[in-house]
Design a protein around this motif. Structure first.
Motif, PDB file in Angstrom:
ATOM      1  N   GLU A  51      10.464  21.300   4.461  1.00 18.66           N
ATOM      2  CA  GLU A  51       9.530  20.034   4.204  1.00 18.66           C
ATOM      3  C   GLU A  51       8.778  20.381   3.319  1.00 18.66           C
ATOM      4  N   ALA A  52       7.695  21.470   3.568  1.00 16.41           N
ATOM      5  CA  ALA A  52       6.671  21.790   2.586  1.00 16.41           C
ATOM      6  C   ALA A  52       7.055  22.175   1.205  1.00 16.41           C
ATOM      7  N   PHE A  53       8.369  23.000   1.063  1.00 17.68           N
ATOM      8  CA  PHE A  53       9.023  23.487  -0.180  1.00 17.68           C
ATOM      9  C   PHE A  53       9.260  22.197  -0.918  1.00 17.68           C
ATOM     10  N   THR A  54       9.820  21.292  -0.194  1.00 16.11           N
ATOM     11  CA  THR A  54      10.589  19.896  -0.767  1.00 16.11           C
ATOM     12  C   THR A  54       9.200  19.239  -1.467  1.00 16.11           C
ATOM     13  N   ARG A  55       7.966  19.109  -0.629  1.00 15.80           N
ATOM     14  CA  ARG A  55       7.049  18.150  -1.225  1.00 15.80           C
ATOM     15  C   ARG A  55       6.404  18.834  -2.218  1.00 15.80           C
ATOM     16  N   ALA A  56       6.471  20.231  -2.341  1.00 15.95           N
ATOM     17  CA  ALA A  56       5.978  21.192  -3.432  1.00 15.95           C
ATOM     18  C   ALA A  56       6.749  21.095  -4.726  1.00 15.95           C
ATOM     19  N   PHE A  57       7.884  21.016  -4.302  1.00 22.57           N
ATOM     20  CA  PHE A  57       8.960  20.800  -5.628  1.00 22.57           C
ATOM     21  C   PHE A  57       9.121  19.631  -6.127  1.00 22.57           C
ATOM     22  N   VAL A  58       9.049  18.504  -5.326  1.00 22.20           N
ATOM     23  CA  VAL A  58       8.919  17.100  -5.882  1.00 22.20           C
ATOM     24  C   VAL A  58       7.448  16.934  -6.633  1.00 22.20           C
ATOM     25  N   LYS A  59       6.442  17.406  -6.129  1.00 23.50           N
ATOM     26  CA  LYS A  59       5.013  17.236  -6.877  1.00 23.50           C
ATOM     27  C   LYS A  59       5.324  17.920  -8.166  1.00 23.50           C
ATOM     28  N   ALA A  60       5.834  19.065  -8.305  1.00 22.49           N
ATOM     29  CA  ALA A  60       5.713  20.047  -9.715  1.00 22.49           C
ATOM     30  C   ALA A  60       7.002  19.171 -10.460  1.00 22.49           C
ATOM     31  N   PHE A  61       8.099  19.122 -10.064  1.00 23.33           N
ATOM     32  CA  PHE A  61       9.290  18.761 -10.868  1.00 23.33           C
ATOM     33  C   PHE A  61       9.716  17.239 -10.671  1.00 23.33           C
ATOM     34  N   HIS A  62       9.291  16.666  -9.805  1.00 21.73           N
ATOM     35  CA  HIS A  62       9.574  14.905  -9.779  1.00 21.73           C
ATOM     36  C   HIS A  62      11.240  15.012  -9.575  1.00 21.73           C
ATOM     37  N   THR A  63      11.751  15.931  -8.702  1.00 20.73           N
ATOM     38  CA  THR A  63      13.017  15.957  -8.208  1.00 20.73           C
ATOM     39  C   THR A  63      12.957  17.097  -6.949  1.00 20.73           C
ATOM     40  N   THR A  64      14.100  16.527  -6.033  1.00 20.61           N
ATOM     41  CA  THR A  64      14.112  17.371  -4.872  1.00 20.61           C
ATOM     42  C   THR A  64      14.683  18.876  -5.093  1.00 20.61           C
ATOM     43  N   PRO A  65      14.754  19.776  -4.417  1.00 15.61           N
ATOM     44  CA  PRO A  65      15.439  21.056  -4.597  1.00 15.61           C
ATOM     45  C   PRO A  65      16.817  20.814  -4.592  1.00 15.61           C
ATOM     46  N   ALA A  66      17.382  19.872  -3.399  1.00 18.22           N
ATOM     47  CA  ALA A  66      18.660  19.781  -3.310  1.00 18.22           C
ATOM     48  C   ALA A  66      19.543  19.088  -4.496  1.00 18.22           C
ATOM     49  N   ALA A  67      18.555  18.068  -5.157  1.00 17.98           N
ATOM     50  CA  ALA A  67      19.027  17.473  -6.340  1.00 17.98           C
ATOM     51  C   ALA A  67      19.068  18.269  -7.669  1.00 17.98           C
ATOM     52  N   TYR A  68      17.981  19.107  -7.761  1.00 21.76           N
ATOM     53  CA  TYR A  68      18.078  20.115  -8.704  1.00 21.76           C
ATOM     54  C   TYR A  68      19.170  21.261  -8.604  1.00 21.76           C
ATOM     55  N   ARG A  69      19.592  21.397  -7.590  1.00 21.80           N
ATOM     56  CA  ARG A  69      20.556  22.378  -7.337  1.00 21.80           C
ATOM     57  C   ARG A  69      22.029  21.622  -7.692  1.00 21.80           C
ATOM     58  N   ARG A  70      22.197  20.437  -7.239  1.00 19.17           N
ATOM     59  CA  ARG A  70      23.303  20.003  -7.602  1.00 19.17           C
ATOM     60  C   ARG A  70      23.553  19.746  -9.167  1.00 19.17           C
ATOM     61  N   ALA A  71      22.431  19.224  -9.972  1.00 12.80           N
ATOM     62  CA  ALA A  71      22.469  18.814 -11.340  1.00 12.80           C
ATOM     63  C   ALA A  71      21.223  19.592 -12.055  1.00 12.80           C
ATOM     64  N   PRO A  72      21.274  20.808 -12.201  1.00  7.52           N
ATOM     65  CA  PRO A  72      20.237  21.479 -12.878  1.00  7.52           C
ATOM     66  C   PRO A  72      19.832  20.826 -14.502  1.00  7.52           C
ATOM     67  N   ARG A  73      18.675  20.418 -14.560  1.00  8.55           N
ATOM     68  CA  ARG A  73      18.292  20.154 -15.791  1.00  8.55           C
ATOM     69  C   ARG A  73      17.005  20.729 -16.251  1.00  8.55           C
ATOM     70  N   PRO A  74      16.476  20.737 -17.432  1.00  7.24           N
ATOM     71  CA  PRO A  74      15.270  21.238 -17.929  1.00  7.24           C
ATOM     72  C   PRO A  74      13.913  20.662 -17.338  1.00  7.24           C
ATOM     73  N   ILE A  75      13.435  21.764 -16.640  1.00  4.81           N
ATOM     74  CA  ILE A  75      11.703  21.543 -16.127  1.00  4.81           C
ATOM     75  C   ILE A  75      10.929  22.321 -16.492  1.00  4.81           C
ATOM     76  N   PRO A  76       9.804  21.834 -16.586  1.00  4.19           N
ATOM     77  CA  PRO A  76       8.545  22.602 -17.160  1.00  4.19           C
ATOM     78  C   PRO A  76       7.931  23.614 -16.015  1.00  4.19           C
ATOM     79  N   LEU A  77       8.783  25.066 -16.463  1.00  7.56           N
ATOM     80  CA  LEU A  77       8.402  26.278 -15.515  1.00  7.56           C
ATOM     81  C   LEU A  77       6.985  26.752 -16.065  1.00  7.56           C
ATOM     82  N   ALA A  78       6.237  27.271 -14.980  1.00  9.61           N
ATOM     83  CA  ALA A  78       5.068  28.101 -15.313  1.00  9.61           C
ATOM     84  C   ALA A  78       5.487  29.380 -15.705  1.00  9.61           C
ATOM     85  N   ILE A  79       5.214  29.886 -16.991  1.00  5.04           N
ATOM     86  CA  ILE A  79       5.430  31.224 -17.361  1.00  5.04           C
ATOM     87  C   ILE A  79       4.307  32.268 -17.012  1.00  5.04           C
TER      88      ILE A  79
END
Length: 124
Positions: free
Chosen positions: A87-115
């Motif tokens: 749950e903490a991971f999902t909250r952080a993921f949504v905060k960073a990328f505006h999508t849930t981890p499960a939704a991102y895994r099903r349909a990966p799309r470009p997201i702004p990764l910190a390099i």
């Protein structure tokens, strides 16, 4: 100034090596030989972000890559990158990328990764 650029780059390398463990400011500052206060102050001055935010963004970015590139369970990825729960991971993921981890895994799309930040290069 040149010395601090090199030190902050060493801090970044230390963080990258310890992303899946629990890197602490005290451990890092002891390894580098500077006070925790001075380390955080110089890190912020040279990178423009706090040490805590940098670690958080690098962890969530690496977790996003693991979600995209592996079949590991979301819980396992969350634990690997030191999140207290899925749950903490999902909250952080949504905060960073505006999508849930499960939704991102099903349909990966470009997201702004910190390099990885680069504030020092011996070639400059």
């Amino acid at each position: 100034m040149y010395e601090w650029n090199e030190m902050v780059q060493l801090m970044i390398s230390w963080i990258e090596d310890n992303l899946t463990s629990t890197p602490t400011l005290l451990n890092m500052s002891e390894d580098l030989g500077y006070s925790p206060y001075y380390c955080t102050k110089k890190f912020h001055a040279l990178t423009g972000m706090t040490l805590r935010n940098y670690i958080w963004m690098r962890r969530i970015s690496r977790a996003a890559l693991d979600l995209r590139d592996s079949d590991a369970r979301i819980l396992d990825i969350a634990v690997t990158y030191q999140f207290s729960s899925q749950e903490a991971f999902t909250r952080a993921f949504v905060k960073a990328f505006h999508t849930t981890p499960a939704a991102y895994r099903r349909a990966p799309r470009p997201i702004p990764l910190a390099i990885r930040a680069e504030v020092f290069s011996p070639y400059h």
